[in-house]
Design an enzyme around this catalytic site. Sequence first.
Site, PDB file in Angstrom:
ATOM      1  N   ASP A 163      20.027 -30.124  27.166  1.00  0.00           N
ATOM      2  CA  ASP A 163      19.145 -30.361  26.272  1.00  0.00           C
ATOM      3  C   ASP A 163      19.379 -31.770  26.035  1.00  0.00           C
ATOM      4  O   ASP A 163      20.472 -32.357  26.584  1.00  0.00           O
ATOM      5  CB  ASP A 163      19.760 -29.688  24.837  1.00  0.00           C
ATOM      6  N   ASP A 201      17.737 -34.278  22.936  1.00  0.00           N
ATOM      7  CA  ASP A 201      17.916 -34.794  21.423  1.00  0.00           C
ATOM      8  C   ASP A 201      19.234 -33.957  20.845  1.00  0.00           C
ATOM      9  O   ASP A 201      19.100 -32.621  20.716  1.00  0.00           O
ATOM     10  CB  ASP A 201      16.700 -34.566  20.841  1.00  0.00           C
ATOM     11  N   GLY A 219       9.162 -30.350  18.888  1.00  0.00           N
ATOM     12  CA  GLY A 219       7.854 -31.103  19.410  1.00  0.00           C
ATOM     13  C   GLY A 219       7.284 -31.981  18.455  1.00  0.00           C
ATOM     14  O   GLY A 219       7.039 -31.570  17.133  1.00  0.00           O
ATOM     15  N   GLY A 220       7.077 -33.102  18.543  1.00  0.00           N
ATOM     16  CA  GLY A 220       6.832 -34.194  17.356  1.00  0.00           C
ATOM     17  C   GLY A 220       5.461 -33.895  17.054  1.00  0.00           C
ATOM     18  O   GLY A 220       5.108 -33.935  15.585  1.00  0.00           O
ATOM     19  N   LYS A 221       4.534 -33.582  17.949  1.00  0.00           N
ATOM     20  CA  LYS A 221       3.187 -33.422  17.525  1.00  0.00           C
ATOM     21  C   LYS A 221       2.960 -32.091  16.650  1.00  0.00           C
ATOM     22  O   LYS A 221       2.388 -32.025  15.367  1.00  0.00           O
ATOM     23  CB  LYS A 221       2.029 -33.180  18.812  1.00  0.00           C
ATOM     24  N   ARG A 268       5.515 -31.035  14.771  1.00  0.00           N
ATOM     25  CA  ARG A 268       6.192 -31.332  13.637  1.00  0.00           C
ATOM     26  C   ARG A 268       5.441 -31.994  12.521  1.00  0.00           C
ATOM     27  O   ARG A 268       5.382 -31.878  11.461  1.00  0.00           O
ATOM     28  CB  ARG A 268       7.224 -32.171  14.078  1.00  0.00           C
ATOM     29  N   THR A 314      11.526 -32.519  23.993  1.00  0.00           N
ATOM     30  CA  THR A 314      10.937 -34.031  23.754  1.00  0.00           C
ATOM     31  C   THR A 314       9.819 -34.613  24.891  1.00  0.00           C
ATOM     32  O   THR A 314       9.939 -34.025  26.037  1.00  0.00           O
ATOM     33  CB  THR A 314      12.172 -35.040  23.339  1.00  0.00           C
ATOM     34  N   ASN A 331      10.427 -40.234  26.453  1.00  0.00           N
ATOM     35  CA  ASN A 331      11.894 -40.321  25.715  1.00  0.00           C
ATOM     36  C   ASN A 331      12.918 -40.199  26.595  1.00  0.00           C
ATOM     37  O   ASN A 331      14.092 -40.875  26.463  1.00  0.00           O
ATOM     38  CB  ASN A 331      11.871 -39.270  24.771  1.00  0.00           C
ATOM     39  N   ASP A 341      22.142 -28.060  20.800  1.00  0.00           N
ATOM     40  CA  ASP A 341      22.762 -28.751  19.785  1.00  0.00           C
ATOM     41  C   ASP A 341      22.295 -27.959  18.503  1.00  0.00           C
ATOM     42  O   ASP A 341      22.672 -28.113  17.398  1.00  0.00           O
ATOM     43  CB  ASP A 341      22.469 -30.123  19.581  1.00  0.00           C
TER      44      ASP A 341
HETATM   45  C1  XBP Z   1      14.163 -32.386  20.315  1.00  0.00           C
HETATM   46  C2  XBP Z   1      12.777 -32.100  19.419  1.00  0.00           C
HETATM   47  C3  XBP Z   1      11.836 -33.271  19.928  1.00  0.00           C
HETATM   48  C4  XBP Z   1      12.304 -34.708  19.303  1.00  0.00           C
HETATM   49  C5  XBP Z   1      11.221 -35.692  18.851  1.00  0.00           C
HETATM   50  O1  XBP Z   1      14.038 -32.014  21.511  1.00  0.00           O
HETATM   51  O2  XBP Z   1      12.429 -30.974  19.183  1.00  0.00           O
HETATM   52  O3  XBP Z   1      10.440 -32.931  19.353  1.00  0.00           O
HETATM   53  O4  XBP Z   1      12.832 -34.102  17.735  1.00  0.00           O
HETATM   54  O5  XBP Z   1      10.762 -35.886  20.229  1.00  0.00           O
HETATM   55  P1  XBP Z   1      15.457 -31.361  22.137  1.00  0.00           P
HETATM   56  P2  XBP Z   1       9.109 -35.896  20.348  1.00  0.00           P
HETATM   57  O6  XBP Z   1      16.585 -30.944  21.105  1.00  0.00           O
HETATM   58  O7  XBP Z   1      14.866 -30.036  22.879  1.00  0.00           O
HETATM   59  O8  XBP Z   1      15.669 -32.344  23.254  1.00  0.00           O
HETATM   60  O9  XBP Z   1       8.340 -36.587  19.287  1.00  0.00           O
HETATM   61  O10 XBP Z   1       8.894 -36.406  21.796  1.00  0.00           O
HETATM   62  O11 XBP Z   1       8.823 -34.408  20.297  1.00  0.00           O
HETATM   63 MG    MG Z   2      18.413 -30.622  20.834  1.00  0.00          MG
END
Ligand code: XBP
Ligand code: MG
Length: 257
Positions: A10, A12, A52-54, A56, A124, A128, A183
């Site tokens: 993963d 983030d 996913g940011g959108k 969210r 993400t 990014n 995480d």
């Molecule tokens: C974490 C997420 C992402 C980030 C924001 O992804 O859920 O949405 O918070 O990035 P992961 P975006 O833990 O699976 O890496 O705005 O590009 O979605």
């Molecule tokens: Mg994560």
Amino acid sequence: MNRLTTLLFDVDGTLADTEEVHRVSFNQAFEQAGLDWGWSQETYAELLTVTGGKERIRYFLDTHLPGFEAPGNLDEFIAGLHAAKTEIYTGKAASGNIPLRPGVKRLLCEAREAGLRLGIATTTTPANVTALLQHSLAEDAEDWFEVIAAGNAVAEKKPAADIYFYAMQQLGVTPAECMAFEDSENGLCSARGAGLPTLITLNAYTRDHNFDGAVLVLDQFGEPAAPFTVLAGDAGEHRFVNVDLLKELHSRVPEHS
Ligand code: XBP
Ligand code: MG
């Protein structure tokens, strides 16, 4: 017993503690658009249940601003906000100011030297990942991973298992030869849904999540001079995550699990 051949990471919260940078980037994008939506850490912790940011942003509108009227098409409006946020986030990542978590670079280098295959399975946006890998790991770091499965590569984001199934399909591997690194509860659910033994390194946003089903729950990967803390599971005599520990954990996984 299958041999461990592949590590799926993963991004983030696992490779780097990025969610604070995402939160600030969202808020700067809202401000640029003239919106007074500033997400506090408390609000963001709640919104992080949606990956996913959108998605969210949409969840925020549905739960916090149900009467909001977008200027024009709502999906396009959200996509525009998210594109601006991604621009801000990748700019921050490109500054090299997002440090990898302890032990991440050491473990990735050890895994490569040991001939293990590496992949990424993240919710993400791909841009990014590129910015983080190039500026916080190594300029050629994208080449360290045989697959970077990210964002809209799949229809359903975590906690659905799609992104891990996609990554394994691209690699031509089975769950029994892999280990996942996550995480969050959503991430664990996704990896376990794809049948992967999963190691958790939690962080401030995920400290209170449910990690039942993980092979090991740690505060970090650790370094020889800065050991990890085991929060659940058995790391034996190990004090930091290395390939030997991963092979030991993997050998304990029942064939059918
Ligand atoms: C974490 C997420 C992402 C980030 C924001 O992804 O859920 O949405 O918070 O990035 P992961 P975006 O833990 O699976 O890496 O705005 O590009 O979605
Ligand atoms: Mg994560």
